[in-house]
Design a protein around this motif. Structure first.
Motif, PDB file in Angstrom:
ATOM      1  N   PRO A   1      -6.254   4.368  -0.669  1.00  0.00           N
ATOM      2  CA  PRO A   1      -7.067   5.228   0.188  1.00  0.00           C
ATOM      3  C   PRO A   1      -7.120   6.647  -0.349  1.00  0.00           C
ATOM      4  N   GLN A   2      -8.141   7.383   0.080  1.00  0.00           N
ATOM      5  CA  GLN A   2      -8.310   8.758  -0.396  1.00  0.00           C
ATOM      6  C   GLN A   2      -7.132   9.634  -0.018  1.00  0.00           C
ATOM      7  N   SER A   3      -6.566   9.387   1.168  1.00  0.00           N
ATOM      8  CA  SER A   3      -5.457  10.222   1.617  1.00  0.00           C
ATOM      9  C   SER A   3      -4.281  10.112   0.663  1.00  0.00           C
ATOM     10  N   VAL A   4      -4.053   8.912   0.156  1.00  0.00           N
ATOM     11  CA  VAL A   4      -2.946   8.713  -0.799  1.00  0.00           C
ATOM     12  C   VAL A   4      -3.204   9.504  -2.063  1.00  0.00           C
ATOM     13  N   ILE A   5      -4.462   9.539  -2.490  1.00  0.00           N
ATOM     14  CA  ILE A   5      -4.781  10.282  -3.712  1.00  0.00           C
ATOM     15  C   ILE A   5      -4.506  11.767  -3.530  1.00  0.00           C
ATOM     16  N   MET A   6      -4.916  12.315  -2.388  1.00  0.00           N
ATOM     17  CA  MET A   6      -4.664  13.739  -2.170  1.00  0.00           C
ATOM     18  C   MET A   6      -3.164  14.010  -2.085  1.00  0.00           C
ATOM     19  N   HIS A   7      -2.436  13.089  -1.467  1.00  0.00           N
ATOM     20  CA  HIS A   7      -0.979  13.218  -1.376  1.00  0.00           C
ATOM     21  C   HIS A   7      -0.367  13.239  -2.774  1.00  0.00           C
ATOM     22  N   CYS A   8      -0.832  12.331  -3.639  1.00  0.00           N
ATOM     23  CA  CYS A   8      -0.334  12.286  -5.016  1.00  0.00           C
ATOM     24  C   CYS A   8      -0.617  13.595  -5.728  1.00  0.00           C
ATOM     25  N   LEU A   9      -1.801  14.154  -5.508  1.00  0.00           N
ATOM     26  CA  LEU A   9      -2.148  15.386  -6.221  1.00  0.00           C
ATOM     27  C   LEU A   9      -1.233  16.519  -5.791  1.00  0.00           C
ATOM     28  N   ARG A  10      -0.873  16.516  -4.514  1.00  0.00           N
ATOM     29  CA  ARG A  10       0.009  17.585  -4.069  1.00  0.00           C
ATOM     30  C   ARG A  10       1.407  17.441  -4.675  1.00  0.00           C
ATOM     31  N   ILE A  11       1.896  16.188  -4.749  1.00  0.00           N
ATOM     32  CA  ILE A  11       3.196  15.974  -5.379  1.00  0.00           C
ATOM     33  C   ILE A  11       3.124  16.371  -6.846  1.00  0.00           C
ATOM     34  N   ALA A  12       2.011  16.005  -7.479  1.00  0.00           N
ATOM     35  CA  ALA A  12       1.860  16.305  -8.906  1.00  0.00           C
ATOM     36  C   ALA A  12       1.916  17.807  -9.146  1.00  0.00           C
ATOM     37  N   ALA A  13       1.396  18.592  -8.185  1.00  0.00           N
ATOM     38  CA  ALA A  13       1.410  20.046  -8.373  1.00  0.00           C
ATOM     39  C   ALA A  13       2.839  20.564  -8.467  1.00  0.00           C
ATOM     40  N   THR A  14       3.739  20.066  -7.599  1.00  0.00           N
ATOM     41  CA  THR A  14       5.128  20.525  -7.670  1.00  0.00           C
ATOM     42  C   THR A  14       5.794  20.056  -8.953  1.00  0.00           C
TER      43      THR A  14
ATOM     44  N   GLU B   1       0.792  -1.229   0.000  1.00  0.00           N
ATOM     45  CA  GLU B   1       0.000   0.000   0.000  1.00  0.00           C
ATOM     46  C   GLU B   1       0.819   1.271   0.000  1.00  0.00           C
ATOM     47  N   SER B   2       1.934   1.283   0.685  1.00  0.00           N
ATOM     48  CA  SER B   2       2.617   2.562   0.841  1.00  0.00           C
ATOM     49  C   SER B   2       3.587   2.855  -0.285  1.00  0.00           C
TER      50      SER B   2
ATOM     51  N   ASP C   1     -12.917  15.263 -15.433  1.00  0.00           N
ATOM     52  CA  ASP C   1     -12.607  16.117 -16.571  1.00  0.00           C
ATOM     53  C   ASP C   1     -13.056  17.530 -16.254  1.00  0.00           C
ATOM     54  N   ALA C   2     -12.570  18.488 -17.005  1.00  0.00           N
ATOM     55  CA  ALA C   2     -12.789  19.928 -16.802  1.00  0.00           C
ATOM     56  C   ALA C   2     -12.046  20.399 -15.557  1.00  0.00           C
ATOM     57  N   LYS C   3     -11.874  21.702 -15.445  1.00  0.00           N
ATOM     58  CA  LYS C   3     -10.986  22.226 -14.399  1.00  0.00           C
ATOM     59  C   LYS C   3     -11.650  22.323 -13.047  1.00  0.00           C
ATOM     60  N   LEU C   4     -10.858  22.114 -12.011  1.00  0.00           N
ATOM     61  CA  LEU C   4     -11.369  22.224 -10.649  1.00  0.00           C
ATOM     62  C   LEU C   4     -10.191  22.497  -9.730  1.00  0.00           C
ATOM     63  N   PRO C   5     -10.272  23.507  -8.841  1.00  0.00           N
ATOM     64  CA  PRO C   5      -9.167  23.724  -7.910  1.00  0.00           C
ATOM     65  C   PRO C   5      -9.028  22.563  -6.932  1.00  0.00           C
ATOM     66  N   LEU C   6      -7.826  22.406  -6.395  1.00  0.00           N
ATOM     67  CA  LEU C   6      -7.482  21.207  -5.612  1.00  0.00           C
ATOM     68  C   LEU C   6      -8.353  21.025  -4.378  1.00  0.00           C
ATOM     69  N   ASP C   7      -8.589  22.131  -3.631  1.00  0.00           N
ATOM     70  CA  ASP C   7      -9.328  21.966  -2.369  1.00  0.00           C
ATOM     71  C   ASP C   7     -10.797  21.643  -2.625  1.00  0.00           C
ATOM     72  N   ILE C   8     -11.364  22.246  -3.670  1.00  0.00           N
ATOM     73  CA  ILE C   8     -12.763  21.941  -3.987  1.00  0.00           C
ATOM     74  C   ILE C   8     -12.868  20.496  -4.466  1.00  0.00           C
ATOM     75  N   PHE C   9     -11.826  20.046  -5.161  1.00  0.00           N
ATOM     76  CA  PHE C   9     -11.845  18.665  -5.654  1.00  0.00           C
ATOM     77  C   PHE C   9     -11.973  17.685  -4.498  1.00  0.00           C
ATOM     78  N   GLU C  10     -11.284  17.993  -3.389  1.00  0.00           N
ATOM     79  CA  GLU C  10     -11.340  17.070  -2.253  1.00  0.00           C
ATOM     80  C   GLU C  10     -12.769  16.928  -1.754  1.00  0.00           C
ATOM     81  N   ASN C  11     -13.497  18.055  -1.675  1.00  0.00           N
ATOM     82  CA  ASN C  11     -14.887  17.989  -1.223  1.00  0.00           C
ATOM     83  C   ASN C  11     -15.752  17.194  -2.179  1.00  0.00           C
TER      84      ASN C  11
END
Lengths: 320, 241
Positions: free
Chosen positions: A251-264, A210-211, B198-208
């Protein structure tokens, strides 16, 4: 995740186990860190709108062409953008020539979603005559070498090609202003496309533990991975598209973590693309100046009369 | 166009966090090993599962696990205008791939080596959320066929229009051009297996929005469990137990 064809390269069990156990200790076979990208280099071709991207061993070419067509009935004042992929068997023996397979279709649609649905390319500026003539932009992506992570490389190729593409300028003329005259590039400088933001695709590979997750998987890591996720984001903090088509659950937390890495990662790649495109644009502008500009440096140590005749000849060229 | 009225009602009268009416039926295709019809509001999907059976194409046989194949198609009459090419176009190919990989994550393929499981999903009525309905129908059909699974896969979509997260978009809301997040989860393990946006969405709103879709998936999982236990009771009754 394996391809389903008879001539697919199959990995040995030893190799699989080696890669997996190395990843458990955070080591990757090519020595990278878990979140590191391979070396990305972008080269441009002679024509406007062609780019070749090397991402480690993966090589992808992108070409952009345009054509005047009739617009869709429900969008009369917007141009269109379409993406075509070409998975040549030269890149990987499991790609079959002819109709695109599932992965080719998926890749095309992921890039299409990132570019079109997020409105990265301004389609309203492609309209010449509302309801009659618009520009249809066609992006062709050719995979030359499959070293893993085709989506990211193809996305960069498409973006680089779009940024350097120039479409001919048109003006309305004729009796009632309904005739469209397309000016050749020699007459009027072709125009670039209006691109609002750059959606960058970042691919993650998940493994059965998982990790463990890695960024930018190579071909071997792709053969071992249990799931994959591609996040397309831009530097304004927007997510343009996400594609996690099944595979291992995370898990959802992993997805959010990935999105943050992807941003950088997206920020790094955007800077790289913009720098290379700017270098290309400066070089292109300089090329134009050279065509018309005067002094051709001559070798003073040459023989006497020949020197003067060369200078006279070069003056003839520059005056046209 | 206003998708959420000032009173907080959507176009079809639902609240933003309200899902459409769910209805499911099992065992509709007699010949198939397992089948189900799943309805989410006006979206109606039928799924049929054949398997595990012998692999038809020997070259594709896998020696250590079952081969899962999936085909998604939309009936010609499923949308408002008659469709010209229901399958084989790029969207259908992609959705077939997505459904196959999603179901592969939950089927215990290691228990059935050298065999093939076919999942056929057809959309009978399309009103937004067809992908999710297909996955839910496939889960029910696989359970009806008795194929061993790690957990159910349930799926739901959510969007963001007029600054409100909306659950379970219908066709009008989907074609509004706003973001559309489709999530598929394994409810007991609480893991996300399918995620498409698909389509744009800011990160924090996406989480919700993703969280909202996951809640929707869990509600569907409860409903599916109810349908399956009701079905089992019926089978027991018919057997005279």
């Amino acid at each position: 995740m394996e391809q389903r064809l008879a001539n697919t390269w199959r990995m040995t069990v030893n190799e699989k186990k080696f890669i997996e156990s190395a990843l458990l200790s955070g080591l990757r076979v090519d020595g990278r860190n878990v979140y590191d990208y391979r070396k990305l280099s972008i080269n441009f071709g002679k024509e406007d709108g062609s780019a070749e991207v090397h991402l480690g061993q993966t090589r992808v070419m992108g070409f952009v062409t345009s054509q005047l067509v009739q617009p869709y009935r429900d969008r009369p004042n917007e141009g269109s953008l379409s993406i075509f992929t070409e998975f040549s068997p030269m890149a990987d023996p499991s790609f079959e020539p002819g109709r695109p397979g599932e992965f080719a279709v998926e890749l095309g649609r992921v890039i299409d979603r990132g570019l079109r649905e997020s409105r990265a390319v301004d389609t309203e500026s492609l309209c010449i005559l509302a309801g009659k003539l618009v520009w249809a932009i066609r992006i062709d992506i050719h995979i030359l070498d499959n070293g893993g992570n085709l989506v990211d490389a193809a996305n960069v190729a498409a973006l680089a090609a779009l940024l350097t593409f120039r479409r001919p300028e048109c003006s309305l003329g004729g009796e009632n202003g309904q005739e469209v005259i397309v000016h050749p590039p020699e007459a009027r400088e072709p125009l670039p496309l209006i691109i609002h933001h750059l959606p960058i695709a970042v691919t993650f590979a998940f493994f059965s533990d998982e990790s463990t997750l890695v960024v930018d998987p190579t071909h071997q890591e792709e053969a071992v991975m249990a799931g994959r996720m591609t996040a397309t984001l831009n530097t304004n903090g927007d997510i343009c598209a996400i594609q996690k088509a099944g595979g291992e659950g995370v898990p959802q937390s992993v997805i959010m973590h990935c999105l943050r890495i992807a941003a950088t990662k997206a920020a790094d790649i955007t800077v790289k693309i913009r720098d290379t495109v700017e270098a290309y644009n400066t070089e292109r502008a300089l090329r134009k100046i050279k065509r018309h500009s005067a002094p051709v440096a001559l070798d003073v140590s040459g023989t006497g009369p020949n020197d003067w005749s060369c200078l006279w000849q070069s003056n003839i060229w520059t005056s046209y | 166009m206003e998708y959420v009225s000032p009173e907080g009602l959507r176009i079809d009268g639902r609240r933003p966090m309200e899902m459409r009416k769910l209805q499911a039926e099992i065992g509709v295709v007699a010949k198939a090993d397992g089948s189900a019809v799943f309805e989410m509001g006006n979206t109606k999907v039928i799924a049929a599962v054949y398997g595990p059976r012998e692999v038809q194409n020997r070259s594709q046989q896998l020696s250590d696990q079952a081969l899962v194949r999936c085909e998604y198609s939309m009936a010609n009459f499923s949308t408002g205008d008659r469709m010209r090419k229901p399958k084989g176009d790029r969207r259908s190919t992609e959705i077939s791939l997505v459904i196959r990989q999603t179901m592969e994550a939950c089927i215990l393929t290691q228990l059935m080596p050298r065999s093939q499981i076919d999942i056929y999903v057809q959309v009978l009525q399309a009103d937004g959320g067809t992908r999710s309905a297909c996955i839910n129908a496939a889960t029910l059909a696989l359970a009806d066929a008795g194929i061993p699974m790690r957990d159910f896969v349930t799926s739901c979509s959510a969007g963001y229009l007029n600054s409100t997260p909306l659950l379970d978009l219908n066709y009008v809301e989907d074609s509004a051009g706003g973001p559309d997040v489709t999530v598929g989860i394994l409810p007991k393990l609480d893991k996300v297996t399918l995620l498409q946006m698909d389509a744009k969405l800011p990160l924090d709103i996406f989480e919700n929005v993703m969280q909202l879709a996951v809640e929707g998936c869990k509600a569907i999982a409860d409903y599916i469990r109810e349908v399956l236990s009701e079905n089992t009771k019926q089978l027991e009754y018919r057997r005279g137990l």
